[in-house]
Design an enzyme around this catalytic site. Structure first.
Site, mmCIF file in Angstrom:
data_model
loop_
_atom_site.group_PDB
_atom_site.id
_atom_site.type_symbol
_atom_site.label_atom_id
_atom_site.label_comp_id
_atom_site.label_asym_id
_atom_site.label_seq_id
_atom_site.Cartn_x
_atom_site.Cartn_y
_atom_site.Cartn_z
ATOM 1 N N ARG A 182 0.824 -1.221 0.000
ATOM 2 C CA ARG A 182 0.000 0.000 0.000
ATOM 3 C C ARG A 182 0.855 1.267 0.000
ATOM 4 N NH1 ARG A 182 -3.175 -1.415 5.277
ATOM 5 N NH2 ARG A 182 -0.977 -1.776 5.719
ATOM 6 N N LYS A 227 3.740 -18.851 5.726
ATOM 7 C CA LYS A 227 3.090 -19.312 6.945
ATOM 8 C C LYS A 227 2.690 -18.097 7.776
ATOM 9 C CE LYS A 227 6.076 -19.543 10.746
ATOM 10 N NZ LYS A 227 6.716 -20.153 11.844
ATOM 11 N N HIS A 248 10.112 -22.645 5.227
ATOM 12 C CA HIS A 248 11.498 -22.406 4.820
ATOM 13 C C HIS A 248 12.454 -23.450 5.403
ATOM 14 C CE1 HIS A 248 11.567 -20.108 8.620
ATOM 15 N NE2 HIS A 248 12.837 -20.428 8.647
ATOM 16 N N LYS A 281 16.321 -25.594 3.689
ATOM 17 C CA LYS A 281 17.667 -25.645 4.276
ATOM 18 C C LYS A 281 18.464 -26.790 3.673
ATOM 19 C CE LYS A 281 16.427 -23.584 8.712
ATOM 20 N NZ LYS A 281 17.342 -22.441 8.811
ATOM 21 N N GLU A 283 15.533 -21.542 20.530
ATOM 22 C CA GLU A 283 15.928 -20.153 20.274
ATOM 23 C C GLU A 283 16.350 -19.493 21.583
ATOM 24 O OE1 GLU A 283 13.208 -18.073 17.204
ATOM 25 O OE2 GLU A 283 11.941 -19.487 18.267
ATOM 26 N N ASP A 294 2.995 -22.035 15.980
ATOM 27 C CA ASP A 294 4.039 -21.294 15.281
ATOM 28 C C ASP A 294 5.162 -22.206 14.775
ATOM 29 O OD1 ASP A 294 5.112 -18.730 14.454
ATOM 30 O OD2 ASP A 294 6.666 -19.015 15.962
ATOM 31 N N HIS A 330 7.135 -26.465 11.019
ATOM 32 C CA HIS A 330 8.554 -26.818 10.891
ATOM 33 C C HIS A 330 8.886 -28.190 11.495
ATOM 34 C CE1 HIS A 330 8.876 -22.791 9.584
ATOM 35 N NE2 HIS A 330 8.937 -22.230 10.756
ATOM 36 N N LYS A 366 11.457 -20.642 23.178
ATOM 37 C CA LYS A 366 12.171 -19.360 23.130
ATOM 38 C C LYS A 366 12.888 -19.105 24.449
ATOM 39 C CE LYS A 366 9.192 -17.204 19.757
ATOM 40 N NZ LYS A 366 10.247 -17.183 18.731
HETATM 41 P P1 NAP Z 1 5.145 -7.100 7.820
HETATM 42 O O1 NAP Z 1 6.513 -6.628 8.106
HETATM 43 O O2 NAP Z 1 4.023 -6.700 8.719
HETATM 44 O O3 NAP Z 1 4.801 -6.672 6.329
HETATM 45 C C1 NAP Z 1 3.529 -6.811 5.780
HETATM 46 C C2 NAP Z 1 3.555 -6.329 4.346
HETATM 47 O O4 NAP Z 1 2.242 -6.424 3.838
HETATM 48 C C3 NAP Z 1 4.006 -4.921 4.202
HETATM 49 O O5 NAP Z 1 4.766 -4.788 3.013
HETATM 50 C C4 NAP Z 1 2.697 -4.157 4.060
HETATM 51 O O6 NAP Z 1 2.967 -2.992 3.340
HETATM 52 C C5 NAP Z 1 1.883 -5.163 3.270
HETATM 53 N N1 NAP Z 1 0.446 -5.005 3.432
HETATM 54 C C6 NAP Z 1 -0.262 -4.969 4.578
HETATM 55 N N2 NAP Z 1 -1.574 -4.798 4.327
HETATM 56 C C7 NAP Z 1 -1.689 -4.708 2.978
HETATM 57 C C8 NAP Z 1 -2.786 -4.537 2.107
HETATM 58 N N3 NAP Z 1 -4.041 -4.373 2.547
HETATM 59 N N4 NAP Z 1 -2.540 -4.520 0.783
HETATM 60 C C9 NAP Z 1 -1.281 -4.653 0.297
HETATM 61 N N5 NAP Z 1 -0.207 -4.838 1.084
HETATM 62 C C10 NAP Z 1 -0.412 -4.855 2.407
HETATM 63 O O7 NAP Z 1 5.087 -8.694 7.748
HETATM 64 P P2 NAP Z 1 6.277 -9.684 7.376
HETATM 65 O O8 NAP Z 1 7.031 -9.979 8.615
HETATM 66 O O9 NAP Z 1 7.001 -9.178 6.184
HETATM 67 O O10 NAP Z 1 5.482 -11.009 7.037
HETATM 68 C C11 NAP Z 1 4.781 -11.207 5.832
HETATM 69 C C12 NAP Z 1 4.184 -12.607 5.849
HETATM 70 O O11 NAP Z 1 5.237 -13.550 5.970
HETATM 71 C C13 NAP Z 1 3.261 -12.871 7.038
HETATM 72 O O12 NAP Z 1 2.263 -13.773 6.641
HETATM 73 C C14 NAP Z 1 4.177 -13.548 8.050
HETATM 74 O O13 NAP Z 1 3.464 -14.383 8.931
HETATM 75 C C15 NAP Z 1 5.047 -14.362 7.117
HETATM 76 N N6 NAP Z 1 6.354 -14.702 7.675
HETATM 77 C C16 NAP Z 1 7.213 -13.721 8.056
HETATM 78 C C17 NAP Z 1 8.455 -14.067 8.565
HETATM 79 C C18 NAP Z 1 9.449 -13.020 8.967
HETATM 80 O O14 NAP Z 1 10.568 -13.401 9.347
HETATM 81 N N7 NAP Z 1 9.128 -11.746 8.890
HETATM 82 C C19 NAP Z 1 8.815 -15.419 8.691
HETATM 83 C C20 NAP Z 1 7.912 -16.395 8.277
HETATM 84 C C21 NAP Z 1 6.684 -16.016 7.761
HETATM 85 P P3 NAP Z 1 2.080 -1.678 3.383
HETATM 86 O O15 NAP Z 1 1.856 -1.329 4.813
HETATM 87 O O16 NAP Z 1 2.920 -0.688 2.614
HETATM 88 O O17 NAP Z 1 0.830 -2.011 2.681
#
Ligand code: NAP
Length: 484
Positions: free
Chosen positions: A51, A148, A178, A182, A216, A235, A240, A331
């Site tokens: 967004r 996930k 992921h 590995k 962790e 989680d 995993h 954790k």
């Molecule tokens: P995040 O940091 O909260 O990022 C969310 C992203 O989604 C941002 O780019 C946000 O950008 C976008 N977004 C939110 N609402 C939106 C909408 N209505 N339309 C379009 N874009 C939207 O989350 P994240 O940590 O990157 O995680 C993303 C996904 O990966 C989640 O499902 C999470 O569970 C999974 N995941 C993350 C990790 C990790 O290490 N971070 C690990 C495993 C899985 P804007 O605010 O600019 O829209």
């Protein structure tokens, strides 16, 4: 230096959630490394979408900063980084809104592999799929990658599966875990099915028990709001740890092919017996000298969410009847360490007599840190003092054995993203697998909710709750030490 590669076909990759944490830390740096390895063809397009109002130049700067921060190779490859950034563009899109879709469609013109990476919360998967379809952006060659958590129980996973199935065939859906990307996890399959040595012993007759640990040292930190609704079972275990268990326990697939592998994994999940309440230990970390308690971190003094879980699982099939699988994850533990330990039985009879000492072979598959495998074998203690036996490790650290350094080992995301482009689903979870995994974990969660169980408190920097040690002690076994 980046590892040897096979070229891939031209592709267009749209990353929804491109401004998020995962894109910054993993997706963009992984794509850059694949570029360095020659796997991003000249015509490839990588489109960021979220967004946030930003133009393509702004996104390139954002991506550059992320890559410099998270990829050590960026510093020595400045010119290549500038070249890589030319592949990147950006479209501002709200997954639930109307604008931006026409622009995205215009950006994607190629008759090539088209992949959509849904790096957003699962609540947006359905909206994205529906709008991509409504705007004519979905093509027969396209693929969708979902992160996930894939639901929070069987019911919600079914809803997600149905939502995606309206617009994509199962062979177009790539559910990421992921851990499967590995190197060591894939090596587990190579070791099991590429050698004659292990497979004949890989069953209840010769294996005493198996331990799977993902420990962790960090707490929930900034993820408290998400984590408190989830807990260690949802989680970590449901995805995993169960995936690791499947790879350890599955029958040899007839070939290394997505459905052959996933059929065998599914059979393992379906053969898992329900776990009795006394075989589950849940814990929550207390405050320590270098950090607040779990309850303080999630800002809920009454939270009964577990930050640690240990359980004993049984697989009711011919191969594993009688061999327990002990799983634990948590954790704020003593060490950051993920490993699978296969403890073989002792030889049935010692020709050296009781005084010589006896022990079992142990195969340790280390996922992190220092990916590698160790096989503990028994040899004679050197010296003239008679026949006394000692255990020594046959060590295979991948970094050493393969002449790779830490920076050269591909990240799990690199492999998985390239598998999506190549159309290889072997290392991705199929819809029925995910549902079967929830069907196994749901009754455990419902059970402790119904009994209003509170997790045992444990001190940070330890092995977790006392009862977790007892889970093995009462079977005459012990967990491997948690050490990095
Ligand atoms: P995040 O940091 O909260 O990022 C969310 C992203 O989604 C941002 O780019 C946000 O950008 C976008 N977004 C939110 N609402 C939106 C909408 N209505 N339309 C379009 N874009 C939207 O989350 P994240 O940590 O990157 O995680 C993303 C996904 O990966 C989640 O499902 C999470 O569970 C999974 N995941 C993350 C990790 C990790 O290490 N971070 C690990 C495993 C899985 P804007 O605010 O600019 O829209």
């Amino acid at each position: 230096m980046v590892a040897r590669v096979i070229p891939v076909d031209p592709f267009e990759l749209v990353v929804f959630g491109a401004t998020g944490d995962l894109a910054r830390r993993k997706i963009l740096p992984s794509l850059f490394r694949r570029f360095l390895a020659g796997q991003v063809p000249d015509t490839a397009k990588i489109v960021g979408a979220a967004r946030t109002d930003m133009d393509s130049a702004g996104f390139q700067t954002f991506a550059k900063d992320a890559i410099v921060e998270f990829s050590p190779l960026a510093a020595s490859h400045e010119a290549q980084l500038a070249e890589f950034l030319k592949h990147l563009s950006y479209v501002s899109i709200d997954a639930r809104g109307k604008s931006g879709w026409a622009e995205l469609k215009k950006t994607l013109q190629g008759d090539c592999v088209r992949a959509f990476y849904f790096s957003v919360g699962p609540g947006l998967f359905g909206d994205l799929a529906e709008r991509l379809h409504a705007h004519g952006i979905v093509t027969p060659k396209c693929r969708v990658v979902v992160e996930k958590p894939f639901g929070r129980d069987l019911e919600s996973a079914r809803v997600l599966n149905k939502g995606l199935a309206q617009y994509f065939a199962e062979d177009q859906i790539y559910r990421i875990d992921h851990y499967l990307g590995k190197e060591t996890v894939q090596n587990l399959m190579a070791v099991r099915f590429g050698n004659l040595l292990f497979e004949p012993l890989w069953n209840a007759q010769f294996v005493d028990h198996i331990q799977i640990t993902v420990a962790e040292t960090v707490g929930v930190g900034g993820r408290g709001e998400y984590y408190d609704k989830s807990g260690a079972m949802r989680d970590m275990v449901q995805n995993h740890l169960m995936q690791l268990l499947c790879l350890i326990a599955m029958e040899p697939p007839s070939k290394f092919d997505p459905d052959a592998v996933r059929d065998e994994k599914l059979k393992v999940i379906r053969a898992l017996e329900p776990v009795a309440p006394e075989d589950i230990v849940r814990g929550q970390y207390r405050a320590g000298k270098d950090g607040p308690s779990y309850a303080e971190e999630v800002n809920d003094a009454k939270s009964s969410t577990e930050s640690f879980i240990a359980l004993k699982a049984h697989i009711a099939n011919w191969r594993w009847n009688g061999t327990p699988f002990y799983l634990r994850t948590g954790k704020r533990l003593r060490a950051r360490m993920s490993e699978i330990v296969v403890v073989f039985k002792e030889p049935p009879h010692s020709i050296f007599g009781a005084d010589a000492g006896r022990s079992a072979n142990i195969l340790t598959i280390r996922l992190q840190p220092d990916e590698g495998m160790t096989l503990q074998v028994t040899i004679k203690e050197p010296g003239p003092g008679g026949m006394r036996l000692i255990d020594v490790p046959l060590d295979m650290s991948f970094a050493e054995a393969l002449g790779e350094t830490g920076t050269e080992m591909p990240d799990a995301y690199e492999r998985l993203i390239m598998d999506v482009i190549r159309g290889n689903q072997t290392l991705f979870m199929r819809g029925d697998e995910v549902e079967a995994a929830w069907a196994w974990t749901d009754p455990m969660i419902a059970g402790w909710d119904k009994r209003r169980e509170v997790p045992q408190l444990y001190h940070p920097g330890t092995n977790g709750p006392e009862d977790s040690l007892m889970l093995l002690h009462r079977d005459g076994r012990r967990w491997r030490d948690l050490e990095a």
